[in-house]
Design an enzyme around this catalytic site. Structure first.
Site, PDB file in Angstrom:
ATOM      1  N   ILE A 108       0.881  -1.348   0.175  1.00 48.35           N
ATOM      2  CA  ILE A 108       0.173  -0.015  -0.120  1.00 48.35           C
ATOM      3  C   ILE A 108       0.912   1.290  -0.060  1.00 48.35           C
ATOM      4  CG2 ILE A 108      -1.759   1.277   1.274  1.00 48.35           C
ATOM      5  CD1 ILE A 108      -2.571  -1.235   2.541  1.00 48.35           C
ATOM      6  N   CYS A 109       0.619   2.236  -0.872  1.00 51.77           N
ATOM      7  CA  CYS A 109       1.182   3.388  -0.767  1.00 51.77           C
ATOM      8  C   CYS A 109       2.549   3.671  -0.962  1.00 51.77           C
ATOM      9  CB  CYS A 109       0.812   4.312   0.432  1.00 51.77           C
ATOM     10  SG  CYS A 109       1.050   6.027   0.237  1.00 51.77           S
TER      11      CYS A 109
END
Length: 201
Positions: A108-109
């Site tokens: 994520i991210c």
């Protein structure tokens, strides 16, 4: 039973970790009951981005990577020293291990930058945090990734990357589908309230 390794760097963002614990927790109790998630870090106690601490289930030195079927990595903040662990060779070797065995990796991210640093994204499509004048996508490009700048989520074979915390639940749902079935994913989304009970997705 499929086992998921939640790999936590010091300074990780707690929300991005919690989507994995919630989705796979729901599956353990209300879904096919065939997944279990374990948090792992490089230290006895890890600090989260926003200043509180957590104790992972295990330290990396205590586990056998062969026992795990998938890898999940939340992002974090430079101000919380996220990259000290996220760019550590022990951390990067875990990523290389899972990719070399074609096991699912969900990042994520800015966790995508760990993947980039490890070398597994060279010549592969990916994304990471995007905001005007923020350097993270350029940094990922410099690691050799093909950055799809207008995509919030990118899947390239066994790896999913994403551009912000807003994508976090979708990343966790993708990983659940990889390890179970589409029908099981629909069941969990429905039980968690993301789909109406009579929805066909």
């Amino acid at each position: 039973m499929k086992k998921i390794l939640l790999l936590l760097a010091d300074g990780f963002e707690s929300y991005e970790a919690s989507v994995f614990t919630d989705v796979f927790g729901w599956n353990l109790y209300e879904g096919n009951r065939q997944t279990e998630l374990f948090s792992v870090g490089l230290h006895d106690t890890l600090k989260c981005t926003w200043g509180y601490s957590c104790v992972p289930n295990y330290q990396l030195s205590e586990i056998n990577l062969d026992d795990y079927d998938a890898l999940a990595i939340p992002g974090g903040f430079e101000e919380a020293d996220f990259y000290a662990d996220a760019f550590d060779e022990q951390f990067l070797n875990v990523i290389r291990y899972f990719d070399s065995r074609n096991k699912p990796i969900a990042a994520i991210c800015v966790a995508a930058l760990s993947l980039g640093k490890s070398g597994v994204l060279k010549g592969r499509s990916a994304t990471t945090y995007y905001y005007p004048n923020n350097p993270r996508q350029k940094q990922l490009e410099d690691f050799g990734a093909i950055v799809l700048k207008k995509k919030s989520i990118v899947v390239d074979r066994n790896i999913i990357t994403s551009s912000s915390p807003a994508t976090a639940l979708d990343v966790a749902f993708w990983l659940l589908e990889q390890l179970t079935t589409t029908q099981n994913l629909i069941n969990i989304k429905t039980r968690m309230g993301f789909l109406a009970p009579d929805s066909d997705e």
